[in-house]
Design a protein around this motif. Structure first.
Motif, mmCIF file in Angstrom:
data_model
loop_
_atom_site.group_PDB
_atom_site.id
_atom_site.type_symbol
_atom_site.label_atom_id
_atom_site.label_comp_id
_atom_site.label_asym_id
_atom_site.label_seq_id
_atom_site.Cartn_x
_atom_site.Cartn_y
_atom_site.Cartn_z
ATOM 1 N N LYS A 170 0.836 -1.205 0.000
ATOM 2 C CA LYS A 170 0.000 0.000 0.000
ATOM 3 C C LYS A 170 0.867 1.251 0.000
ATOM 4 C CE LYS A 170 -3.932 -2.005 2.428
ATOM 5 N NZ LYS A 170 -4.623 -2.097 3.722
ATOM 6 N N GLU A 171 1.900 1.255 0.844
ATOM 7 C CA GLU A 171 2.807 2.406 0.904
ATOM 8 C C GLU A 171 3.527 2.597 -0.428
ATOM 9 O OE1 GLU A 171 5.477 1.938 4.227
ATOM 10 O OE2 GLU A 171 3.811 1.701 5.633
ATOM 11 N N ARG A 172 3.989 1.500 -1.021
ATOM 12 C CA ARG A 172 4.695 1.569 -2.300
ATOM 13 C C ARG A 172 3.777 2.101 -3.393
ATOM 14 N NH1 ARG A 172 6.119 -3.463 -6.002
ATOM 15 N NH2 ARG A 172 3.889 -3.243 -6.177
ATOM 16 N N ASP A 173 2.537 1.601 -3.444
ATOM 17 C CA ASP A 173 1.588 2.053 -4.453
ATOM 18 C C ASP A 173 1.267 3.541 -4.284
ATOM 19 O OD1 ASP A 173 1.605 -0.479 -5.496
ATOM 20 O OD2 ASP A 173 -0.351 -1.055 -4.645
ATOM 21 N N ALA A 174 1.146 3.992 -3.032
ATOM 22 C CA ALA A 174 0.870 5.405 -2.759
ATOM 23 C C ALA A 174 2.037 6.265 -3.240
ATOM 24 C CB ALA A 174 0.622 5.629 -1.278
ATOM 25 N N LEU A 176 4.179 5.479 -5.659
ATOM 26 C CA LEU A 176 4.182 5.433 -7.119
ATOM 27 C C LEU A 176 3.113 6.369 -7.712
ATOM 28 C CD1 LEU A 176 4.727 1.609 -7.763
ATOM 29 C CD2 LEU A 176 6.371 3.461 -8.114
ATOM 30 N N GLU A 177 1.946 6.417 -7.067
ATOM 31 C CA GLU A 177 0.888 7.310 -7.528
ATOM 32 C C GLU A 177 1.308 8.760 -7.347
ATOM 33 O OE1 GLU A 177 -2.991 6.523 -5.898
ATOM 34 O OE2 GLU A 177 -2.867 4.398 -6.443
ATOM 35 N N ALA A 178 1.963 9.075 -6.255
ATOM 36 C CA ALA A 178 2.417 10.435 -5.984
ATOM 37 C C ALA A 178 3.464 10.881 -7.001
ATOM 38 C CB ALA A 178 2.976 10.530 -4.565
ATOM 39 N N MET A 179 4.243 9.926 -7.516
ATOM 40 C CA MET A 179 5.299 10.246 -8.496
ATOM 41 C C MET A 179 4.715 10.500 -9.889
ATOM 42 S SD MET A 179 8.116 7.478 -7.305
ATOM 43 C CE MET A 179 9.617 8.140 -7.996
ATOM 44 N N ASP A 180 3.522 9.952 -10.145
ATOM 45 C CA ASP A 180 2.898 10.118 -11.482
ATOM 46 C C ASP A 180 2.309 11.465 -11.663
ATOM 47 O OD1 ASP A 180 3.600 7.623 -12.295
ATOM 48 O OD2 ASP A 180 1.669 6.710 -11.862
#
Length: 180
Positions: A170-174, A176-180
């Motif tokens: 969940k932390e990793r996905d969050a 990655l989304e913030a980087m997009d």
């Protein structure tokens, strides 16, 4: 001080990954006592359970190196007290010995094992438990001439009620989304 540690690795399932993981142990002259790989509760993610007898410092270092392997999502290490674990053992004994006396049947019942298959020539017995328990049954049955014996690698889950891999993902996905 050396003690038994359970290293859990979550990864994608790729060809050659087992080699890339085990080379980390070989480089450090660290012996793997047990290794089991299976699907995890998360679709598409494999779970490695590796047992080593090492110092905590050396285990921390190898876990850090394992996390650098591209396909490894996350690696953890735990003591035996932090895990619920079992192994499976199969014993093949001559069926004649089973019929000649009730000793094998008594050993099977006493140890909580079960008979899987009986043929004219042999009987297969299954026992789940810790390594010491499956070894003890082997030694008891061997007086009757164990024809074959195999013990699986350890399977283990943490006693910790929080699924740490799910939190990590969940932390990793969050991120990655913030980087997009």
């Amino acid at each position: 001080m050396k003690q038994e540690f359970n290293i859990t690795i979550y990864s994608e399932n790729h060809i050659g990954l087992l080699n890339r993981i085990t080379i980390n142990f070989t480089r450090r002259k660290m012996n793997i006592e047990s290794l089991t790989v299976s699907e995890s509760a998360i679709k598409g993610i494999s779970k490695f359970t590796i047992v080593v007898n090492e110092t905590e410092d050396r285990v921390k270092k190898v876990v850090g190196q394992l996390e650098k392997v591209v396909e490894v999502l996350k690696a953890f290490y735990h003591t035996n007290d932090e895990m619920v674990y079992q192994e499976l053992a199969l014993y093949k004994v001559p069926t004649d010995e089973l019929y000649d006396s009730d000793q094998i049947e008594k050993l099977v019942r006493k140890s909580g094992a079960r008979i899987l298959e009986i043929t004219k020539e042999f009987t297969v017995i299954e026992k789940t438990g810790h390594k010491e328990e499956t070894q003890e049954l082997f030694e008891s049955l061997n007086q009757f001439g164990v024809l074959q014996f195999i013990r699986s690698g350890r399977i283990a889950i943490t006693r910790d009620p929080i699924e740490r891999l799910s939190e990590f993902l969940k932390e990793r996905d969050a991120l990655l989304e913030a980087m997009d």
